[in-house]
Design an enzyme around this catalytic site. Structure first.
Site, PDB file in Angstrom:
ATOM      1  N   ASN A  10       0.841  -1.271   0.142  1.00 38.89           N
ATOM      2  CA  ASN A  10      -0.069   0.010  -0.085  1.00 38.89           C
ATOM      3  C   ASN A  10       0.934   1.222   0.209  1.00 38.89           C
ATOM      4  O   ASN A  10       1.416   1.638   1.042  1.00 38.89           O
ATOM      5  CB  ASN A  10      -0.875   0.098   1.298  1.00 38.89           C
ATOM      6  CG  ASN A  10      -1.746   1.254   1.514  1.00 38.89           C
ATOM      7  OD1 ASN A  10      -1.672   2.015   0.569  1.00 38.89           O
ATOM      8  ND2 ASN A  10      -2.344   1.245   2.456  1.00 38.89           N
ATOM      9  N   LYS A  12      -0.027   4.157  -0.464  1.00 35.69           N
ATOM     10  CA  LYS A  12      -0.710   5.396   0.280  1.00 35.69           C
ATOM     11  C   LYS A  12      -0.404   6.563  -0.639  1.00 35.69           C
ATOM     12  O   LYS A  12      -0.544   6.631  -1.800  1.00 35.69           O
ATOM     13  CB  LYS A  12      -0.292   5.748   1.845  1.00 35.69           C
ATOM     14  CG  LYS A  12      -0.187   4.449   2.699  1.00 35.69           C
ATOM     15  CD  LYS A  12      -0.101   4.739   3.951  1.00 35.69           C
ATOM     16  CE  LYS A  12       0.145   3.456   5.009  1.00 35.69           C
ATOM     17  NZ  LYS A  12       0.098   3.558   6.124  1.00 35.69           N
ATOM     18  N   HIS A  96      -9.410   0.656   4.824  1.00 34.11           N
ATOM     19  CA  HIS A  96      -8.259   0.933   5.546  1.00 34.11           C
ATOM     20  C   HIS A  96      -8.619   1.926   6.607  1.00 34.11           C
ATOM     21  O   HIS A  96      -9.360   2.804   6.531  1.00 34.11           O
ATOM     22  CB  HIS A  96      -7.384   1.603   4.490  1.00 34.11           C
ATOM     23  CG  HIS A  96      -5.928   1.555   5.208  1.00 34.11           C
ATOM     24  ND1 HIS A  96      -5.753   2.496   6.075  1.00 34.11           N
ATOM     25  CD2 HIS A  96      -4.995   0.994   4.832  1.00 34.11           C
ATOM     26  CE1 HIS A  96      -4.152   2.625   6.175  1.00 34.11           C
ATOM     27  NE2 HIS A  96      -3.775   1.285   5.651  1.00 34.11           N
ATOM     28  N   GLU A  98      -7.180   4.182   7.816  1.00 33.75           N
ATOM     29  CA  GLU A  98      -6.750   5.728   7.867  1.00 33.75           C
ATOM     30  C   GLU A  98      -8.046   6.328   7.030  1.00 33.75           C
ATOM     31  O   GLU A  98      -8.320   7.446   7.305  1.00 33.75           O
ATOM     32  CB  GLU A  98      -5.677   6.157   6.610  1.00 33.75           C
ATOM     33  CG  GLU A  98      -4.316   5.821   7.622  1.00 33.75           C
ATOM     34  CD  GLU A  98      -3.247   5.377   6.600  1.00 33.75           C
ATOM     35  OE1 GLU A  98      -3.134   5.471   5.427  1.00 33.75           O
ATOM     36  OE2 GLU A  98      -2.286   4.820   7.167  1.00 33.75           O
ATOM     37  N   GLU A 166      -5.236  -5.361  10.436  1.00 36.93           N
ATOM     38  CA  GLU A 166      -4.142  -4.237  10.680  1.00 36.93           C
ATOM     39  C   GLU A 166      -4.582  -3.632  11.882  1.00 36.93           C
ATOM     40  O   GLU A 166      -5.616  -2.583  11.904  1.00 36.93           O
ATOM     41  CB  GLU A 166      -4.362  -3.235   9.391  1.00 36.93           C
ATOM     42  CG  GLU A 166      -3.913  -3.989   8.198  1.00 36.93           C
ATOM     43  CD  GLU A 166      -3.536  -2.863   7.001  1.00 36.93           C
ATOM     44  OE1 GLU A 166      -2.499  -3.033   6.809  1.00 36.93           O
ATOM     45  OE2 GLU A 166      -4.185  -2.011   6.639  1.00 36.93           O
ATOM     46  N   GLY A 172       2.202   2.189  10.735  1.00 39.95           N
ATOM     47  CA  GLY A 172       3.109   3.212  10.387  1.00 39.95           C
ATOM     48  C   GLY A 172       3.755   3.829  11.950  1.00 39.95           C
ATOM     49  O   GLY A 172       4.282   4.724  11.972  1.00 39.95           O
ATOM     50  N   SER A 212       3.343  -2.368  10.356  1.00 34.35           N
ATOM     51  CA  SER A 212       4.895  -2.089  10.448  1.00 34.35           C
ATOM     52  C   SER A 212       5.497  -3.499  10.191  1.00 34.35           C
ATOM     53  O   SER A 212       6.539  -4.061  10.762  1.00 34.35           O
ATOM     54  CB  SER A 212       5.242  -1.789  12.075  1.00 34.35           C
ATOM     55  OG  SER A 212       4.715  -0.449  12.230  1.00 34.35           O
TER      56      SER A 212
END
Ligand code: PEP
Length: 249
Positions: A10, A12, A96, A98, A166, A172, A212
């Protein structure tokens, strides 16, 4: 039936044309296990999808990072599932964290998106995962089960779905879940599919881990029986993505 290892990258909201070309050439030169051992899908930003699709080696595939919840039309700034199909993009990442957390996408909205994308012939990487607060309050399994249920209520064919677990606290942050923590949630999700969908779907659905993952920790995570691959953010922009793909072996 054995579950084929799956590695998604990904990217992003990162990259310029030059940077994207550089990442693709690193991927194209990488020595990785054959496609019957590992399925590799990279997800550049929308604007680079045609470029990446054209330059990328044929054994790797591309995914969009999102798509609109229904047929396109008067939805400024959105990209429809039909457009992705028209461009020959086979995969899309939906749900996702985010987008769930920053753009307030609810479980129901994500479920509707997954159902619509599948109905148009896209394959979906559907993401679920708990926040740190939810983990610390002991509701991890409840949270990921509710996120999965909202998809399951709208989806009957799971063959084209990969579920990405996730944990938000691991994305991240450099704080990867331990192999035992990942395995525990993957096992619970598989159990959920067994009880609520079918033993066949539980046995065949690929549940991948994201948060991560890097070239140094992927091998141990990949060794867990219910970890069927990875969704990789930061490290998918770097040459170590090749090492992560190699952890399929
Ligand atoms: C992600 O955004 O899907 C992700 C897993 O990010 P990172 O690998 O950077 O934690």
């Amino acid at each position: 039936m054995a579950r084929k290892f799956f590695v998604g990258g990904n990217w992003k909201c990162n990259g310029t044309t030059e940077e994207v070309k550089k990442i693709v050439s690193t991927l194209n030169e990488g020595q990785v296990p054959p496609p019957d051992v590992v399925e590799v899908v990279v997800s550049p930003p929308f604007v680079f999808l045609p470029l990446v699709k054209n330059l990328l080696r044929p054994d790797f595939h591309v995914a969009a990072q999102n798509c609109w919840v229904k047929k396109g039309g008067a939805f400024t700034g959105e990209v429809s599932a039909e457009m992705l199909v028209n461009l020959g993009i086979p995969w899309v990442i939906l749900g996702h964290s985010e987008r769930r957390l920053i753009l307030n996408e609810t479980n129901e909205f994500v479920g509707e998106k997954v159902a619509y994308a599948l109905s148009k012939g896209l394959k979906v990487i559907a993401c679920v995962g708990e926040t740190l607060e939810q983990r610390e309050s002991g509701t991890t399994v409840e949270v990921v089960a509710a996120q999965t249920k909202a998809i399951a209520e709208r989806v009957s064919n799971w063959a084209d779905v990969v579920l990405a677990y996730e944990p938000v606290w691991a994305i991240g942050t450099g704080k990867v879940a331990t192999p035992a923590q990942a395995q525990e949630v993957h096992f619970e999700l598989r159990k959920w599919f067994h009880a609520n969908i079918s033993p066949e779907v539980a046995a065949t659905i690929r549940i991948i881990y994201g948060g991560s993952v890097n070239g140094a920790n992927s091998k141990e995570l990949a060794a867990q029986p219910d970890v069927d691959g990875f969704l990789v953010g930061g490290a998918s922009l770097k040459p170590e993505f090749i090492d992560i793909i190699k952890s399929a072996e």
